[in-house]
Design a protein around this motif. Structure first.
Motif, PDB file in Angstrom:
ATOM      1  N   THR A  60       0.877  -1.333   0.062  1.00  0.00           N
ATOM      2  CA  THR A  60       0.038   0.014  -0.054  1.00  0.00           C
ATOM      3  C   THR A  60       0.962   1.177  -0.015  1.00  0.00           C
ATOM      4  OG1 THR A  60      -0.163   0.350   2.486  1.00  0.00           O
ATOM      5  CG2 THR A  60      -1.702  -1.408   1.352  1.00  0.00           C
ATOM      6  N   ASP A  61       0.323   2.416   0.368  1.00  0.00           N
ATOM      7  CA  ASP A  61       1.137   3.620   0.331  1.00  0.00           C
ATOM      8  C   ASP A  61       1.955   3.673   1.595  1.00  0.00           C
ATOM      9  OD1 ASP A  61      -1.793   3.709   1.365  1.00  0.00           O
ATOM     10  OD2 ASP A  61      -0.882   5.716   2.160  1.00  0.00           O
ATOM     11  N   GLU A  62       1.722   2.607   2.643  1.00  0.00           N
ATOM     12  CA  GLU A  62       2.209   2.872   3.933  1.00  0.00           C
ATOM     13  C   GLU A  62       3.858   2.148   3.913  1.00  0.00           C
ATOM     14  OE1 GLU A  62      -0.428   3.787   7.416  1.00  0.00           O
ATOM     15  OE2 GLU A  62      -1.115   1.717   6.422  1.00  0.00           O
ATOM     16  N   ASN A  63       4.127   1.217   2.899  1.00  0.00           N
ATOM     17  CA  ASN A  63       5.053   0.473   3.026  1.00  0.00           C
ATOM     18  C   ASN A  63       6.292   1.175   2.931  1.00  0.00           C
ATOM     19  OD1 ASN A  63       2.943  -1.487   1.965  1.00  0.00           O
ATOM     20  ND2 ASN A  63       4.323  -2.995   2.737  1.00  0.00           N
ATOM     21  N   PHE A  64       6.380   2.085   1.879  1.00  0.00           N
ATOM     22  CA  PHE A  64       7.504   2.936   1.705  1.00  0.00           C
ATOM     23  C   PHE A  64       7.916   4.049   2.685  1.00  0.00           C
ATOM     24  CE2 PHE A  64       9.508   6.762  -0.315  1.00  0.00           C
ATOM     25  CZ  PHE A  64      10.593   6.152  -0.833  1.00  0.00           C
ATOM     26  N   SER A  65       6.875   4.608   3.266  1.00  0.00           N
ATOM     27  CA  SER A  65       6.687   5.344   4.253  1.00  0.00           C
ATOM     28  C   SER A  65       7.408   5.082   5.248  1.00  0.00           C
ATOM     29  CB  SER A  65       5.259   5.995   4.384  1.00  0.00           C
ATOM     30  OG  SER A  65       4.525   6.648   3.231  1.00  0.00           O
ATOM     31  N   GLY A  66       7.221   3.911   5.786  1.00  0.00           N
ATOM     32  CA  GLY A  66       7.225   3.232   7.106  1.00  0.00           C
ATOM     33  C   GLY A  66       8.839   2.527   6.882  1.00  0.00           C
ATOM     34  N   LYS A  67       9.230   1.929   5.838  1.00  0.00           N
ATOM     35  CA  LYS A  67      10.463   1.146   5.736  1.00  0.00           C
ATOM     36  C   LYS A  67      11.542   1.820   5.138  1.00  0.00           C
ATOM     37  CE  LYS A  67       7.635  -2.993   5.931  1.00  0.00           C
ATOM     38  NZ  LYS A  67       7.321  -4.305   5.122  1.00  0.00           N
ATOM     39  N   ALA A  68      11.501   2.616   4.042  1.00  0.00           N
ATOM     40  CA  ALA A  68      12.656   2.974   3.297  1.00  0.00           C
ATOM     41  C   ALA A  68      13.348   4.072   3.876  1.00  0.00           C
ATOM     42  CB  ALA A  68      12.042   3.521   1.819  1.00  0.00           C
ATOM     43  N   GLY A  69      13.151   4.645   4.622  1.00  0.00           N
ATOM     44  CA  GLY A  69      14.097   5.616   5.512  1.00  0.00           C
ATOM     45  C   GLY A  69      14.261   6.863   4.718  1.00  0.00           C
ATOM     46  N   ALA A  70      13.234   7.331   3.868  1.00  0.00           N
ATOM     47  CA  ALA A  70      13.615   8.266   2.666  1.00  0.00           C
ATOM     48  C   ALA A  70      13.224   9.548   3.186  1.00  0.00           C
ATOM     49  CB  ALA A  70      12.779   7.972   1.577  1.00  0.00           C
ATOM     50  N   GLN A  71      12.836   9.895   4.342  1.00  0.00           N
ATOM     51  CA  GLN A  71      12.367  11.277   4.636  1.00  0.00           C
ATOM     52  C   GLN A  71      13.493  11.990   5.175  1.00  0.00           C
ATOM     53  OE1 GLN A  71      10.718   8.520   5.904  1.00  0.00           O
ATOM     54  NE2 GLN A  71       8.430   8.787   5.836  1.00  0.00           N
ATOM     55  N   ARG A  72      14.676  11.524   5.765  1.00  0.00           N
ATOM     56  CA  ARG A  72      15.790  12.183   6.128  1.00  0.00           C
ATOM     57  C   ARG A  72      16.166  13.191   5.087  1.00  0.00           C
ATOM     58  NH1 ARG A  72      20.849  12.035   5.883  1.00  0.00           N
ATOM     59  NH2 ARG A  72      20.885   9.630   5.342  1.00  0.00           N
ATOM     60  N   VAL A  73      16.675  12.624   4.154  1.00  0.00           N
ATOM     61  CA  VAL A  73      17.371  13.079   2.833  1.00  0.00           C
ATOM     62  C   VAL A  73      16.465  13.878   2.072  1.00  0.00           C
ATOM     63  CG1 VAL A  73      17.135  11.052   1.331  1.00  0.00           C
ATOM     64  CG2 VAL A  73      18.999  12.682   0.965  1.00  0.00           C
ATOM     65  N   ALA A  74      15.090  13.610   2.088  1.00  0.00           N
ATOM     66  CA  ALA A  74      13.847  14.271   1.292  1.00  0.00           C
ATOM     67  C   ALA A  74      13.846  15.785   1.971  1.00  0.00           C
ATOM     68  CB  ALA A  74      12.822  13.367   1.248  1.00  0.00           C
ATOM     69  N   ALA A  75      13.917  15.528   3.391  1.00  0.00           N
ATOM     70  CA  ALA A  75      13.732  16.756   4.074  1.00  0.00           C
ATOM     71  C   ALA A  75      15.131  17.694   3.999  1.00  0.00           C
ATOM     72  CB  ALA A  75      13.812  16.497   5.627  1.00  0.00           C
ATOM     73  N   GLU A  76      16.319  17.274   4.127  1.00  0.00           N
ATOM     74  CA  GLU A  76      17.554  17.889   3.676  1.00  0.00           C
ATOM     75  C   GLU A  76      17.439  18.704   2.313  1.00  0.00           C
ATOM     76  OE1 GLU A  76      20.660  15.304   4.395  1.00  0.00           O
ATOM     77  OE2 GLU A  76      20.467  14.983   6.439  1.00  0.00           O
TER      78      GLU A  76
END
Length: 283
Positions: A60-76
């Motif tokens: 679903t849309d939640e797998n990547f959100s919770g498992k990939a750890g993408a938010q830190r670099v996207a925030a930077e």
């Protein structure tokens, strides 16, 4: 927060930005759809570019959100992450008649179905290409500067959508994509079910076929783990490499030794992928 078209389901602070889940009524898939968004801190002061992420079978849309750890670099880097669901869902949406994981719910394959009973709801290609970006860009602080990425079935979707719509995206990447679905067991089943037996219609959704003929390919980065149990039979990475050589397109295909098909693989290289896209998204 409810806007004219989006209903917020949840919201969490994350690396100074916001991880939000929305639902909305889709005119394309004729059902309620859900998707997730990460808005970096930069979105508090203006519109930001977006990386669209397409997930794989059963997700679903939640797998990547919770498992990939993408938010830190996207925030930077100041990049929004737009994470749609992998299929229509809900009452009346048909599933695989045998309940298999590789067709129907969670397995929309990012095509526009032409066969009954799937044609009414399974219009995921149009949803990703047109409806969702229009909605996101109208309702959220997200610009029309876009890149696209995905994993497995979603890697197939990212490659096909990016290759068919180079004017809508700046770059493409994929993890473990289904590269040549017209010759893959997964692809043959899905295309037969959604599109019928006319294989001339299948090639419009095959990245290797499209890439071999393209005259205007976007920059593409592909990572494939050598310990992936679906490599090479289902994924057929070599076909994509051959197509890139034929067209002369700017494609990096990296074989990562010992990595499998899981989100541990994605988490290991997602920072490199977002940095790759940032070169084209962030001025």
């Amino acid at each position: 927060m409810t806007t004219s078209a989006l209903t917020r389901v949840s919201e969490q602070l994350c690396f100074g930005g916001k991880q939000i889940r929305f639902t909305h009524q889709s005119a394309v898939t004729n059902c309620e759809m859900q998707f997730s968004v990460f808005l970096p801190p930069h979105a508090q002061t203006g519109k930001v570019p977006a990386l669209y992420w397409l997930s794989g079978l059963t997700c679903t849309d939640e797998n990547f959100s919770g498992k990939a750890g993408a938010q830190r670099v996207a925030a930077e880097l100041g990049i929004a992450l737009i994470i749609p669901d992998t299929s229509p869902r809900g009452e009346g949406v048909p599933d695989d008649p045998d309940g298999a994981y590789d067709f129907g719910l969670g397995a929309g394959f990012y095509v526009n179905a032409t066969r009954e009973p799937f044609v009414k709801h399974y219009q995921m290609y149009d949803y990703i290409v047109s409806e969702l970006p229009a909605l996101v860009e109208a309702e959220l602080p997200v610009s029309a500067v876009r890149a696209i990425s995905g994993h497995s079935m979603g890697g197939h979707g990212a490659l096909v959508i990016g290759l068919r719509n180079p004017e809508r995206y700046r770059s493409i990447s994929a993890f473990s994509p289904i590269c040549n679905p017209v010759n893959s067991p997964w692809g043959i089943k899905a295309f037969s079910g959604y599109l019928g037996d006319d294989k001339s219609q299948w090639v419009h959704y095959d990245a290797s076929v499209l890439l071999a003929k393209t005259q205007k390919a976007l920059p593409i980065l592909v990572d494939q783990g050598t310990a992936d149990n679906f490599y090479p039979q289902q994924l057929q990475t070599d076909s994509l490499s051959a197509a890139a050589r034929q067209s002369g397109a700017d494609v990096q295909v990296r074989l990562q030794q010992g990595y499998d098909h899981s989100y541990y693989f994605i988490a290991s290289f997602i920072e490199q992928h977002i940095q790759f896209h940032a070169k084209f998204l962030v001025g």
